[in-house]
Design an enzyme around this catalytic site. Sequence first.
Site, mmCIF file in Angstrom:
data_model
loop_
_atom_site.group_PDB
_atom_site.id
_atom_site.type_symbol
_atom_site.label_atom_id
_atom_site.label_comp_id
_atom_site.label_asym_id
_atom_site.label_seq_id
_atom_site.Cartn_x
_atom_site.Cartn_y
_atom_site.Cartn_z
ATOM 1 N N TYR A 101 -23.365 -51.522 18.424
ATOM 2 C CA TYR A 101 -22.857 -51.660 17.429
ATOM 3 C C TYR A 101 -23.702 -51.836 16.178
ATOM 4 O O TYR A 101 -24.589 -52.738 16.436
ATOM 5 C CB TYR A 101 -21.526 -52.511 16.987
ATOM 6 C CG TYR A 101 -21.075 -52.472 15.587
ATOM 7 C CD1 TYR A 101 -20.033 -51.535 15.326
ATOM 8 C CD2 TYR A 101 -21.618 -53.524 14.797
ATOM 9 C CE1 TYR A 101 -19.599 -51.740 13.720
ATOM 10 C CE2 TYR A 101 -21.351 -53.426 13.425
ATOM 11 C CZ TYR A 101 -20.137 -52.465 13.054
ATOM 12 O OH TYR A 101 -19.914 -52.480 11.776
ATOM 13 N N GLU A 189 -21.663 -47.272 8.987
ATOM 14 C CA GLU A 189 -21.668 -48.405 10.365
ATOM 15 C C GLU A 189 -21.726 -46.884 11.349
ATOM 16 O O GLU A 189 -21.414 -45.754 11.237
ATOM 17 C CB GLU A 189 -20.000 -48.507 10.401
ATOM 18 C CG GLU A 189 -19.835 -49.097 11.940
ATOM 19 C CD GLU A 189 -18.250 -49.451 11.689
ATOM 20 O OE1 GLU A 189 -18.028 -50.706 11.319
ATOM 21 O OE2 GLU A 189 -17.210 -48.631 12.256
#
Length: 379
Positions: A101, A189
Amino acid sequence: MKILEYKAKEIFKKYNMPIPDGYICKSIDDVRDALSKLKFPVVIKAQVPVGGRGKAGGVKLANNYEEAIEKSKNILSMTIKSIPVKKILIANAVNIKKEFYIGITLDRKINKNVIITSKEGGVDIEEVAKVNPSAIIKHPIDPFLGLRDYEAREIAYQLVDSKEIANEISKIIKNLYNAYMDLEAQLAEINPLVIDDENKVWVVDAKILTDDNALFRKSFIEEYRDIDYENFEEIEAKKYGLSFIKLDGNIGNMVNGAGLAMATMDVIKYYGGEPANFLDVGGSSSVEKTKKAMEIILSDKNVKSVFVNIFGGITRTDDIAQGIISAFKEIEIRVPVVIRLTGTNEEIAKRMLRESGLNLIIVDSMSEGAKKAVELANK
């Protein structure tokens, strides 16, 4: 504004991030065309402005043509968190060896942008933060110096040991930061960032949240807005400088000022009603804005009464009154309208409304107006 995955990937691709080939599809004919250009296996992903699509069955892997067609049909017929799936992204699947991530957002506690990374990619990062907070690493960025190359490399080396892969990831981190800053985003993101079985790095999911208040500086962002998932009334309101959010109740509201709008909705709920919208006409309202605000409110067929609650400081209440009178002349107003006007030119405004001959209910206080609007909506 939430930019959907396929649009976010378009942006990331412009910033030289490695994106698997993919095509957006609205129909099975589009799916057939996309499959002719891709290699199996493919991944089929619902494009909706909400999270949790994977858990809802909105992300599927297909190993052959027939399977891809069948799964595409299923996903296109789905509704995820009350939002119907209107389009899907079909892309080349990546053989995942490792996933991470990477995200960037503003940490208001320290007044700095922060790069957030985790070796536990591909899952809900909020859940990871709750269950295993040590798996989340935060990297504050100096607002004056920005993200320097050596910092990007340090971040990458906390994720992988390989020099070659770390260099590739550091470039992606730097490019992600540049995109975030250029867009004046609230969030950028990648989840997950993937290393495949050939040690290539891929951005297989993308998410961008932008700040609507920055759009006057970054008007190009509008081209990434997906109208299929936008509320038409909210878009129309913005054209006239109105702040509008549709809600689920049956009492329409026209208010000036966000604080007064919130207070008005609270008072409506206090008297047992449910607001149908948040609508702020702003501090410098005009006759045209007021008329348009009334049109937008009444376009909601759930609205059973309207409460106009104006405190005239900068706003002239006679402008509001004239806008309401004009609206009554030009559009069909099928529900009772309760009006409370206080402040600048208040007496003039009230006289205009009384002499208009319109069927209006004029009150002197916010609580009286909210109570009456609730009563009328429940008849």
